[in-house]
Design an enzyme around this catalytic site. Structure first.
Site, PDB file in Angstrom:
ATOM      1  CE1 TYR A  36      11.388  32.087   3.907  1.00  0.00           C
ATOM      2  CE2 TYR A  36      11.122  29.718   4.160  1.00  0.00           C
ATOM      3  CZ  TYR A  36      11.116  30.851   3.362  1.00  0.00           C
ATOM      4  OH  TYR A  36      10.831  30.733   2.042  1.00  0.00           O
ATOM      5  CG  MET A  81       7.852  23.090  -0.192  1.00  0.00           C
ATOM      6  SD  MET A  81       6.677  24.014  -1.191  1.00  0.00           S
ATOM      7  CE  MET A  81       5.634  24.740   0.060  1.00  0.00           C
ATOM      8  CE  LYS A 137      -0.382  -0.161   5.061  1.00  0.00           C
ATOM      9  NZ  LYS A 137      -1.266  -0.564   6.186  1.00  0.00           N
ATOM     10  NE  ARG A 184      -7.108   0.721  10.987  1.00  0.00           N
ATOM     11  CZ  ARG A 184      -5.846   0.498  10.604  1.00  0.00           C
ATOM     12  NH1 ARG A 184      -4.917   1.371  10.894  1.00  0.00           N
ATOM     13  NH2 ARG A 184      -5.523  -0.598   9.944  1.00  0.00           N
TER      14      ARG A 184
END
Ligand SMILES: *Cc1c(COP(=O)(O)O)cnc(C)c1O
Length: 394
Positions: free
Chosen positions: A272, A320, A54, A147
């Protein structure tokens, strides 16, 4: 002082790769490690193995990984969605495939492609039974994970409805299954409860006339805990295939190259908000991978990478598309190899290290590796079927 060298990254690009991303970074997937993990887990489980591929095989590449697992002794494949199962079929893979979070609107497509579907409710059952052909079903009982799966009080109704549809030739119930909450803890009360309830559920299904090919419960953690009572006919193994778990081999190495180096005096803010600040006269290396590529932003202030033969800390926020590495008074050359994560045998951080730095698990680190990171598949031993296109051997 800034050095840039546009040719510095060219050496990384595997032959035939033209994309910019491919030139900047790659995830090298070692199929020798994957095959070894499958063999180890299968031997430990002592039963058949479903390779869970998966989420693009936990970010490793579903089709090539599925092929390697099947060559190494897996006999089933497991995915979450029907779309993932169809990708395997389109690649020509004919082994049994189970999809367990199924979209009722796609049942027809799945059945046509001979994909097994998990069913947890009379509603799912009715939707699948409407598909043409004779859908292959695995009835899922919720034994305590809470679940997905059929709640215990509805199970008798589900198995008798499925048995009636099977007698009418509309479906085939090939599997009965559940999922553990504490797979790695065979002695936990929760595990004993789940085993007990599963046994009762299987008995009820048999009493209703069902004769499934496979009953399955265990995941990697249960196999590794050597939990024989959970093994049944088939174990569903995901994490372990990729080297998550003790005694297994991580298969993926995330690597790139330094694209810029600059000298910066002590006391300067970096990135930043100047979250980072130099604490010595140092060299900062720019590494072209960021949180869009899977480096968790939450690892800011803790992470390090292997660069030019040594470990060096990231400085400032994970951005990013890039991170800055404080390599120290001795610079590294532009183009120096950067190992962001790997098996750890060259001194590079592992997925486990990144998971610790970011407060998550290795699964999230692997599945977070972005689509623009080129996957390169290597390490096909004798007897392991190689992927067909665009892949090279080491
Ligand atoms: C992901 C998953 C698995 C595989 O679990 P691992 O812990 O990765 O081995 C098995 N069964 C289900 C239902 C899953 O969602």
């Amino acid at each position: 002082m800034i050095e840039t060298d546009p040719s510095a990254t060219a050496a990384l690009a595997p032959p035939g790769t033209t994309s910019m991303a491919g030139e900047l970074a790659e995830a090298v997937v070692d199929h020798g490690a994957i095959a070894a993990n499958v063999r180890t887990l299968r031997a430990t489980a002592g039963t058949r193995l479903m390779a869970v591929v998966k989420a693009d095989a936990f970010g490793h590449g579903a089709v090539p990984v599925a092929r390697t697992c099947l060559s190494a002794g897996a006999s089933w494949l497991g995915v979450t969605r029907v779309g993932e199962a169809l990708e395997l079929r389109r690649a020509g893979i004919t082994a049994p495939v189970l999809a367990w979070l199924f979209e009722p609107s796609r049942a027809e497509e799945a059945v046509t492609a001979d994909v097994d579907l998990s069913v947890s409710s009379p509603g799912d059952l009715a939707a699948v039974a409407r598909a043409t052909g004779r859908p292959r079903l695995h009835l899922k009982l919720d034994t305590g994970l809470h679940r997905s799966g059929c709640p215990g009080e509805d199970w008798a109704g589900l198995v008798s409805a499925a048995a009636a549809l099977e007698s009418a030739g509309r479906v085939r119930v090939v599997g009965l299954w559940s999922h553990l909450s504490h797979g790695g803890e065979p002695d936990a009360v929760a595990t004993h409860r789940q085993l007990l309830m599963f046994r009762v559920g299987v008995d009820l299904a048999r009493a209703a006339g069902l004769r499934p090919e496979v009953v399955h419960l265990a995941n990697t953690a249960a196999v590794q805990a050597n939990s024989r009572p959970t093994a049944y006919d088939l174990v569903r193994v995901g994490a372990g295939i990729y080297g998550i778990g003790d005694g297994l081999s991580p298969a993926l190495t995330l690597r790139t190259r330094v694209v810029q180096v600059r000298r910066v005096a002590t006391g300067r803010g970096v990135g930043y908000d100047h979250v980072g600040r130099t604490t010595r006269d140092t060299h900062l290396a720019l590494v072209p991978l960021g949180y869009a590529d899977g480096l968790p932003r939450a690892a800011t202030g803790r992470a390090s990478v292997w660069v030019g033969g040594r470990r060096a800390s990231l400085i400032g926020r994970v951005c990013m598309d890039q991170v800055v590495v404080d390599v120290g008074p001795e610079p590294v050359p532009v183009g120096a190899e950067v190992l962001v994560l790997g098996a750890g045998d060259r001194g590079e951080p592992t997925a486990r290290d990144w998971a610790r730095w970011a407060g998550t698990n290795e699964h999230e680190i692997y599945t977070g590796i972005g689509a623009r990171v080129e996957r390169r598949h290597v390490g096909f031993a004798a007897g392991i079927q190689r992927p067909r296109v665009g892949m090279e051997e080491r």
